[in-house]
Design an enzyme around this catalytic site. Structure first.
Site, PDB file in Angstrom:
ATOM      1  N   LYS A  56      -3.772  16.463  45.866  1.00  0.00           N
ATOM      2  CA  LYS A  56      -4.394  15.191  46.156  1.00  0.00           C
ATOM      3  C   LYS A  56      -3.814  14.710  47.389  1.00  0.00           C
ATOM      4  CE  LYS A  56      -6.924  12.338  44.046  1.00  0.00           C
ATOM      5  NZ  LYS A  56      -8.013  12.433  43.005  1.00  0.00           N
TER       6      LYS A  56
ATOM      7  N   GLN B  88      -3.488  16.615  38.371  1.00  0.00           N
ATOM      8  CA  GLN B  88      -4.653  17.404  38.929  1.00  0.00           C
ATOM      9  C   GLN B  88      -4.354  18.848  38.425  1.00  0.00           C
ATOM     10  OE1 GLN B  88      -6.984  15.686  40.835  1.00  0.00           O
ATOM     11  NE2 GLN B  88      -8.392  17.471  40.302  1.00  0.00           N
TER      12      GLN B  88
ATOM     13  N   SER C 153     -16.997  20.528  41.438  1.00  0.00           N
ATOM     14  CA  SER C 153     -16.397  20.867  42.855  1.00  0.00           C
ATOM     15  C   SER C 153     -16.107  22.449  42.844  1.00  0.00           C
ATOM     16  CB  SER C 153     -15.013  20.262  43.216  1.00  0.00           C
ATOM     17  OG  SER C 153     -15.448  18.905  43.702  1.00  0.00           O
TER      18      SER C 153
ATOM     19  N   ASP D  64     -12.547  10.692  46.341  1.00  0.00           N
ATOM     20  CA  ASP D  64     -11.860   9.839  45.103  1.00  0.00           C
ATOM     21  C   ASP D  64     -12.198   8.372  45.421  1.00  0.00           C
ATOM     22  OD1 ASP D  64      -9.969  10.314  42.861  1.00  0.00           O
ATOM     23  OD2 ASP D  64      -9.096   8.447  44.017  1.00  0.00           O
TER      24      ASP D  64
ATOM     25  N   THR E 143     -18.689  13.391  37.571  1.00  0.00           N
ATOM     26  CA  THR E 143     -17.435  12.887  36.761  1.00  0.00           C
ATOM     27  C   THR E 143     -18.026  11.935  35.641  1.00  0.00           C
ATOM     28  OG1 THR E 143     -16.101  12.956  38.659  1.00  0.00           O
ATOM     29  CG2 THR E 143     -15.263  11.872  36.866  1.00  0.00           C
TER      30      THR E 143
ATOM     31  N   LYS F 100      -6.498  21.881  44.974  1.00  0.00           N
ATOM     32  CA  LYS F 100      -7.905  21.466  44.728  1.00  0.00           C
ATOM     33  C   LYS F 100      -7.451  19.901  44.281  1.00  0.00           C
ATOM     34  CE  LYS F 100     -12.168  21.483  44.873  1.00  0.00           C
ATOM     35  NZ  LYS F 100     -12.119  20.358  45.992  1.00  0.00           N
TER      36      LYS F 100
HETATM   37  P1  NDP Z   1     -15.016   4.395  43.829  1.00  0.00           P
HETATM   38  O1  NDP Z   1     -14.321   4.159  44.915  1.00  0.00           O
HETATM   39  O2  NDP Z   1     -16.435   4.987  43.919  1.00  0.00           O
HETATM   40  O3  NDP Z   1     -15.150   3.279  43.059  1.00  0.00           O
HETATM   41  C1  NDP Z   1     -13.747   2.480  42.315  1.00  0.00           C
HETATM   42  C2  NDP Z   1     -14.041   1.457  41.463  1.00  0.00           C
HETATM   43  O4  NDP Z   1     -12.867   0.820  40.825  1.00  0.00           O
HETATM   44  C3  NDP Z   1     -15.023   0.316  42.426  1.00  0.00           C
HETATM   45  O5  NDP Z   1     -15.606  -0.517  41.445  1.00  0.00           O
HETATM   46  C4  NDP Z   1     -13.531  -0.483  42.694  1.00  0.00           C
HETATM   47  O6  NDP Z   1     -13.661  -1.907  42.765  1.00  0.00           O
HETATM   48  C5  NDP Z   1     -12.787  -0.181  41.297  1.00  0.00           C
HETATM   49  N1  NDP Z   1     -11.307  -0.455  41.519  1.00  0.00           N
HETATM   50  C6  NDP Z   1     -10.585   0.194  42.559  1.00  0.00           C
HETATM   51  N2  NDP Z   1      -9.325  -0.314  42.586  1.00  0.00           N
HETATM   52  C7  NDP Z   1      -9.251  -1.099  41.521  1.00  0.00           C
HETATM   53  C8  NDP Z   1      -8.165  -1.973  41.104  1.00  0.00           C
HETATM   54  N3  NDP Z   1      -6.973  -1.993  41.704  1.00  0.00           N
HETATM   55  N4  NDP Z   1      -8.561  -2.926  40.112  1.00  0.00           N
HETATM   56  C9  NDP Z   1      -9.996  -3.180  39.410  1.00  0.00           C
HETATM   57  N5  NDP Z   1     -10.819  -2.257  39.744  1.00  0.00           N
HETATM   58  C10 NDP Z   1     -10.491  -1.442  41.084  1.00  0.00           C
HETATM   59  O7  NDP Z   1     -13.937   5.632  43.092  1.00  0.00           O
HETATM   60  P2  NDP Z   1     -14.345   6.405  42.161  1.00  0.00           P
HETATM   61  O8  NDP Z   1     -15.474   5.937  40.946  1.00  0.00           O
HETATM   62  O9  NDP Z   1     -14.657   8.065  42.504  1.00  0.00           O
HETATM   63  O10 NDP Z   1     -13.071   6.761  41.249  1.00  0.00           O
HETATM   64  C11 NDP Z   1     -12.763   5.702  40.119  1.00  0.00           C
HETATM   65  C12 NDP Z   1     -11.636   6.450  39.197  1.00  0.00           C
HETATM   66  O11 NDP Z   1     -12.039   7.680  38.813  1.00  0.00           O
HETATM   67  C13 NDP Z   1     -10.375   6.680  40.082  1.00  0.00           C
HETATM   68  O12 NDP Z   1      -9.263   6.397  39.265  1.00  0.00           O
HETATM   69  C14 NDP Z   1     -10.490   8.217  40.283  1.00  0.00           C
HETATM   70  O13 NDP Z   1      -9.301   8.840  40.606  1.00  0.00           O
HETATM   71  C15 NDP Z   1     -11.232   8.747  39.058  1.00  0.00           C
HETATM   72  N6  NDP Z   1     -11.835   9.981  39.449  1.00  0.00           N
HETATM   73  C16 NDP Z   1     -12.639  10.031  40.238  1.00  0.00           C
HETATM   74  C17 NDP Z   1     -13.421  11.413  40.309  1.00  0.00           C
HETATM   75  C18 NDP Z   1     -14.608  11.650  41.395  1.00  0.00           C
HETATM   76  O14 NDP Z   1     -15.275  12.778  41.257  1.00  0.00           O
HETATM   77  N7  NDP Z   1     -15.153  10.201  42.078  1.00  0.00           N
HETATM   78  C19 NDP Z   1     -13.070  12.554  39.747  1.00  0.00           C
HETATM   79  C20 NDP Z   1     -12.008  12.120  38.506  1.00  0.00           C
HETATM   80  C21 NDP Z   1     -11.418  11.030  38.469  1.00  0.00           C
HETATM   81  P3  NDP Z   1     -13.695  -2.541  44.352  1.00  0.00           P
HETATM   82  O15 NDP Z   1     -14.826  -2.095  45.036  1.00  0.00           O
HETATM   83  O16 NDP Z   1     -13.569  -3.975  44.024  1.00  0.00           O
HETATM   84  O17 NDP Z   1     -12.333  -1.905  45.022  1.00  0.00           O
END
Ligand code: NDP
Length: 450
Positions: A129, A114, A381, A169, A212, A93
């Protein structure tokens, strides 16, 4: 990486040799192995059964071509990945990430983490993943659809509701899960809970979108209560990112009495000293798929600064990194410490570098590691999988309460494990140890040819 225990040192050397050129994966493995020093000192059985040698090697890693046709009729080719890291306690998962930075190292670090995160939730889920180096930015809905359909055409051979259940993600939200689910159903002629994060009209769970971010705040609130007899009330909060995790962390932090004053994206950050207006952020990010700088154009008094690392120089009580890996480095941590930060809790996966974590812990800042603090997404999930199996849906309040209880439980598992193994207050060690023990016992019970 410094190990006192020779077995751990040998395991890490093998991992380094076998995975040369994969810095994120080595960083994630190194941190877990360091945490296991006090465990291997008393659990010789795990050493004899080679549990740690086995846990650092994925059960399976699939790499595949994803070809699709863009709106101009041109053929595009991306690389797809799925790592099925460990199935000792349940079906694999873990989410799918679509971002140009995706490679084998990133997918393996995420899949490895994970395993322990899923174990901490208490639900029966193994670790996996996946994703692709496809960049969704600037693509039309139809291009996203064609990419997702091509991606699933291969992925469907390797997943299933009792085998491997992917989710979202970075770059994978409700729209992408919809296209992926539709293609799976078409190819397999099965309506099953093969993906989570589904829309509410076709088997999704209430609270999954918020889970999250909400879970991160439930964890942080419990950490503040137990370790500082305090709460979110009256605290200034800085959150990096402005995606799914950041938006719903901001929503819950505000509900719990905090004032969120900053958010970012990969171009820069906004600061609104009056408190971020989330309805405007949601309109920009969720409806218009725009950039965070548009907030400063719409809200008088809000300021936009180019470059994302500067966000950590904004004085705050609580910092929640919710964007991506290694976004908070030693310099960022020092700036937070200088400004008197009280808590850092990780919403993103591995957002703090090892140097940043060491600096924060040394300064006595409460530190909530990702594996524990952001487990609310995968926990919900897991609840979506349960509802799909039952062909039943719980109410928002029911799911939210279960999520809250799971996050409080995760905090206490990590806190208690750290104490039992002689490192009271160190939640990095506690989360790694508590997550590891359950998986290790299961691997031992199931035998070695596993
Ligand atoms: P989204 O795609 O919804 O959002 C990602 C955010 O992070 C955007 O604002 C993006 O900006 C920014 N970002 C991405 N890459 C970079 C970078 N290299 N430098 C700076 N900012 C960056 O993703 P999520 O919110 O779902 O995920 C965010 C984090 O949380 C990740 O690490 C993910 O693995 C983790 N996570 C997510 C879960 C979920 O349920 N969604 C569960 C557990 C962990 P931009 O638009 O400019 O790319």
């Amino acid at each position: 990486m410094e190990f006192q225990n020779q077995y751990l040192k040998d395991v890490y050397e093998t991992v380094k040799k076998r995975n040369a050129g994969e810095p994120e994966f080595l960083q994630a493995v190194g941190e877990v192995l360091e945490s296991l020093e006090p465990v291997v000192a008393v659990r010789k059985d795990f050493v004899e059964e080679g549990v740690i040698d086995r846990i650092v090697e994925p059960e399976r890693m699939i790499t595949f071509r994803v070809s699709w046709v863009d709106d101009n009729g041109k053929v595009q080719v991306n690389r797809g990945y799925r790592v099925q890291f460990n199935s000792a306690i349940g079906p694999y998962k873990g989410g799918l990430r679509l971002h140009p930075s995706v490679n084998a190292s990133v997918i393996k670090f995420l899949g490895f983490e994970q395993i322990f995160k899923n174990s901490l939730t208490g639900l029966p889920m193994g670790g996996g993943k996946g994703g692709s180096d496809f960049d969704p930015k600037g693509k039309s809905d139809r291009e996203i659809m064609r990419f997702c359909q091509s991606f699933m055409t291969e992925l469907c051979k390797h997943i299933g509701p009792d085998t491997d259940v992917p989710a979202g993600d970075i770059g994978v939200g409700a729209r992408e899960i919809g296209y992926l689910f539709g293609q799976y159903k078409r190819l397999r002629n099965e309506f099953t809970g093969v993906l989570t994060g589904k829309g509410l009209t076709y088997g999704g769970s209430l609270v999954r979108t918020e889970a999250t971010g909400y879970g991160l705040c439930y964890f942080t609130e419990e950490m503040l209560k137990v370790m500082k007899n305090d709460s979110f009330k009256g605290k200034t909060v800085v959150i990096s990112g402005s995606g799914n995790v950041a938006i719903y962390a901001a929503e819950k932090a505000t509900e719990l009495g905090g004032k969120v004053i900053a958010l970012s994206d990969s171009n820069g950050y906004i600061c609104d000293k009056d408190g971020i207006k989330l309805d405007i952020v949601k309109d920009i990010k969720e409806v218009k798929r725009g950039r965070i700088k548009e907030y400063a154009e719409r809200v008088p008094g809000a300021v936009y600064t180019e470059g994302c690392k500067g966000i950590w120089t904004i004085p705050c009580d609580i910092a929640l990194p919710c964007a991506t890996q290694n976004e908070l480095d030693a310099e960022g941590a020092e700036a937070l410490i200088k400004n008197g930060v009280m808590v850092v809790a990780e919403g993103a996966n591995m957002p703090s570098t090892p140097e940043a974590i060491a600096a924060l812990q040394k300064a006595g800042v409460l530190f909530g590691p990702a594996k524990a603090a952001n487990a609310g997404g995968v926990a919900t999930s897991g609840l979506e999988m349960s509802q799909n199996s039952m062909r039943y849906s719980w109410t928002f309040e029911e799911v939210d309460k279960k999520l809250h209880d799971i996050m409080v439980g995760i905090f206490h598992s990590a806190f208690d494990a750290a104490k039992t193994y002689g490192h009271e207050g160190n939640l990095v060690m506690g989360a790694n140890i508590a997550g590891f023990l359950k998986v290790a016992e299961a691997m031992k019970a199931q035998g070695i040819a596993y």
